[in-house]
Design an enzyme around this catalytic site. Structure first.
Site, PDB file in Angstrom:
ATOM      1  N   THR A 138      45.182  37.710  24.563  1.00 38.38           N
ATOM      2  CA  THR A 138      46.068  37.548  23.419  1.00 38.38           C
ATOM      3  C   THR A 138      45.749  36.132  22.995  1.00 38.38           C
ATOM      4  OG1 THR A 138      47.760  39.049  24.298  1.00 38.38           O
ATOM      5  CG2 THR A 138      48.577  37.296  22.909  1.00 38.38           C
ATOM      6  N   ASN A 170      45.790  42.959  22.234  1.00 34.71           N
ATOM      7  CA  ASN A 170      46.117  43.372  23.596  1.00 34.71           C
ATOM      8  C   ASN A 170      44.980  42.970  24.537  1.00 34.71           C
ATOM      9  OD1 ASN A 170      47.636  44.247  25.684  1.00 34.71           O
ATOM     10  ND2 ASN A 170      47.142  46.399  25.455  1.00 34.71           N
ATOM     11  N   ASP A 224      50.746  49.132  25.625  1.00 31.57           N
ATOM     12  CA  ASP A 224      51.956  48.372  25.980  1.00 31.57           C
ATOM     13  C   ASP A 224      53.200  49.252  26.004  1.00 31.57           C
ATOM     14  OD1 ASP A 224      51.133  45.890  26.721  1.00 31.57           O
ATOM     15  OD2 ASP A 224      51.305  44.983  24.750  1.00 31.57           O
ATOM     16  N   SER A 230      56.525  43.965  24.286  1.00 31.52           N
ATOM     17  CA  SER A 230      55.533  42.905  24.454  1.00 31.52           C
ATOM     18  C   SER A 230      56.040  41.858  25.436  1.00 31.52           C
ATOM     19  CB  SER A 230      55.291  42.254  23.091  1.00 31.52           C
ATOM     20  OG  SER A 230      54.545  41.075  23.225  1.00 31.52           O
ATOM     21  N   SER A 231      55.118  41.014  25.898  1.00 32.07           N
ATOM     22  CA  SER A 231      55.517  39.858  26.711  1.00 32.07           C
ATOM     23  C   SER A 231      55.300  38.558  25.944  1.00 32.07           C
ATOM     24  CB  SER A 231      54.690  39.804  27.997  1.00 32.07           C
ATOM     25  OG  SER A 231      54.882  40.956  28.758  1.00 32.07           O
ATOM     26  N   GLY A 273      48.013  36.140  27.867  1.00 33.61           N
ATOM     27  CA  GLY A 273      48.001  36.461  29.298  1.00 33.61           C
ATOM     28  C   GLY A 273      48.853  37.648  29.680  1.00 33.61           C
ATOM     29  N   GLY A 274      49.177  38.531  28.712  1.00 34.13           N
ATOM     30  CA  GLY A 274      49.935  39.737  29.046  1.00 34.13           C
ATOM     31  C   GLY A 274      51.212  39.379  29.775  1.00 34.13           C
TER      32      GLY A 274
END
Ligand code: GLY
Length: 562
Positions: free
Chosen positions: A371, A391, A413, A442-443, A463-464
């Site tokens: 990301t 993603n 996701d 999402s994070s 970094g997810g």
């Protein structure tokens, strides 16, 4: 002698922009404005736009589009993102331009007839693509707050695409390692189907044409124009389900950000459909009662406290969070002190809590994903924190040659099947199941911090699932341990996300004695799978009002400003 003095003055002038303190711990310091992003080219274009009188929102559009050119790994037209802003007058807000599930999407679309998840279907190729939001979102932000004409902002980006961008060493590796995926996801060879080498220049002529049409016709070009027609056709020809109707009906959404306090900081972060703000608030409120400064940076006890708070927050994330337009999220309760103190009641320094004791689930080791985040402060005092993504690195790997960009694999996701981990190892529940036009959880955690009522820091990371904990550690490094911005970004990071039940640590960064002690207490340590945790780009407002950039050494990231 005069010549000598001139040389000294010139050197001072040059080096005031790259001011290093005596102990060499500071990043770029500028007086008025700054962009910190994943690529020097993008930061520079954003900064130049502000030098021409543009504000942070003009620079956002410029930087975002420039990242789509210079950093195709995560910068994008074919993805989505979130923006948190704070205006010079203290007004705050957030913009959600997250991708959406297509109209033809369905809950079990990634399951076989036995109800098992079909490998790679939600991660690679056309069926993994969510309806992109980036063009709508960046133009919406500009429409509401921008000052400069679109042409002034986009021309340098289009020139960059035509002139081409030099491949860095890191890019060479990334392109090389994805060759097989490119072949599987695309019917024909693509621009990236060759072994590009460091210092080669990649020219993006087709992307330049797409950008030129968008410059002339506005975002409707992407959602209703020629670009939309080419895009929908390309996705469908490759087995995807996105239609022109999906594109035409996409709208970004203004949201109220999550706000909470930590000591004397007022923290403003992204609300659902990102879990970032709520999760960050939960972790920070759970650790607030402990004296982390006294315990020491990355000390055994500090790691235990943070890990246990992370474990509990990610367990809640998994169960409660999803798209607020589709599910009811008990947002207020989740971040109240009483609830969070109760969550930490069973924490003990003697021994690790087991994630199974909080919930069940078996998960696999995960791969690192991408990301991108950029932070901007303008000369008027406005600030934006923007995280945007495809993603995974290069998204679904599906590349539209005619338009010149990659498409996201954001559908992964969603929770394809409750209890089965996604590409980040995150386990989801019903709240994040697939429905047409729903946004996937999402994070991403674009965050702005105020101190004493003034702008203090702008921060975020890719970094997810590790985004939230990377952002938090960066804030703590400045607030608890008096790090400079650059140092706060540089310091080694660790991460726990409830499941898998392990602390991931950046390798060679934590003492073996401490790791041994943690293992004795029942913690599983994994130093293998995350050589990098997060890639933070941040700006700190210094005491005298100047700005210090923290550009992550883990990537090719750069700060630029004046
Ligand atoms: N795709 C990464 C995230 O949104 O968290």
């Amino acid at each position: 002698m005069k010549k000598y003095i001139l040389v000294i003055l010139l050197s001072i002038l040059v080096f005031t922009c790259k001011k290093e303190t005596k102990n060499n711990r500071q990043g770029l310091v500028t007086k008025h404005a700054m962009v910190v992003s994943a690529r020097e080219e993008a930061s520079k274009i954003g900064s130049v736009i502000m030098k021409q009188g543009g504000n942070a929102f003009d620079a956002m559009l410029a930087t975002d589009l420039a990242l789509a050119v210079a950093y195709p790994y995560a910068g994008n037209l074919g993805g989505g993102g979130f923006m948190v802003y704070r205006l010079e007058n203290g007004e705050i807000g957030a913009l959600d331009y997250r991708e959406k599930a297509p109209l033809a999407a369905s809950k079990n679309m990634y399951l076989d007839s036995l109800g098992n998840v079909i490998p790679n279907l939600s991660t690679r190729g056309a069926l993994a693509v969510g309806v992109p939001g980036t063009v709508a979102g960046t133009f919406e932000a500009h429409k509401r707050f921008g000052k400069l004409p679109i042409e002034t902002i986009m021309k340098p980006v289009i020139e960059l695409a035509k002139k081409g961008v030099k491949v860095t060493q890191k890019q060479e590796l990334r392109i090389a390692e994805k060759q097989e995926d490119f072949i599987i996801a695309n019917k024909e060879p693509i621009l990236f189907s060759r072994a590009w080498k460091e210092n080669d220049t990649i020219k993006y002529n087709n992307l330049a044409e797409t950008l030129t049409r968008i410059m002339k016709n506005g975002p409707d070009e992407f959602y209703k124009g020629k670009t939309a027609r080419i895009l929908a056709k390309h996705i469908q020809e490759n087995g995807g389900i996105i239609t022109e109707e999906d594109l035409a009906s996409y709208k970004p959404k203004w949201r109220k950000p999550i706000t909470f306090t930590y000591d004397d900081l007022n923290i403003i972060s992204m609300s659902p459909p990102s879990s970032g703000g709520i999760c960050l608030a939960q972790i920070m409120k759970m650790i607030e009662p402990y004296d982390l400064h006294e315990l020491g940076h990355n000390s055994e006890k500090a790691i235990q406290i943070i890990t246990e708070a992370e474990r509990r927050a990610y367990a809640d994330r998994s169960f409660y969070l999803g798209d607020p337009d589709f599910v009811n999220i008990p947002q207020e309760q989740l971040i109240t002190n009483s609830y969070l103190q109760d969550r930490m009641k069973d924490f003990s320094f003697e021994k690790a809590t087991k994630s199974e004791a909080l919930a069940h689930g078996k998960v696999e080791i995960i791969e690192s994903n991408e990301t991108t985040h950029y932070s901007i402060v303008d000369a008027f005092g406005n600030a934006v924190a923007v995280t945007t993504t495809l993603n995974s690195g290069f998204g679904s790997k599906l590349f539209c040659e005619e338009l010149g960009f990659f498409l996201n694999n954001e559908m992964d996701d969603f929770s394809s099947k409750p209890g089965v981990p996604n590409v980040y190892g995150l386990v989801g529940a019903e709240a994040n199941s697939i429905l047409p036009q729903k946004r996937m959880l999402s994070s991403m955690t674009p965050t702005i911090i105020e101190k004493n009522g003034k702008l203090h820091m702008v921060v975020g990371s890719p970094g997810g699932s590790t985004i939230i904990t990377s952002v938090m550690q960066t804030i703590l490094n400045v607030h608890e341990y008096n790090s400079s911005m650059q140092e706060a970004v540089n310091l080694p990071r660790f991460h726990h996300q409830w499941l898998p039940d392990e602390i991931r640590m950046e390798p060679y960064s934590f003492s073996s004695k401490m790791i041994h002690n943690l293992e004795q207490k029942g913690y599983l340590i994994n130093e293998k799978d995350s050589p990098i945790i997060g890639k933070v780009d941040a700006i700190l407002v210094l005491e005298d009002g100047s700005l210090e950039g923290g550009a992550d050494r883990r990537g090719d990231d750069e700060a630029s400003g004046f």
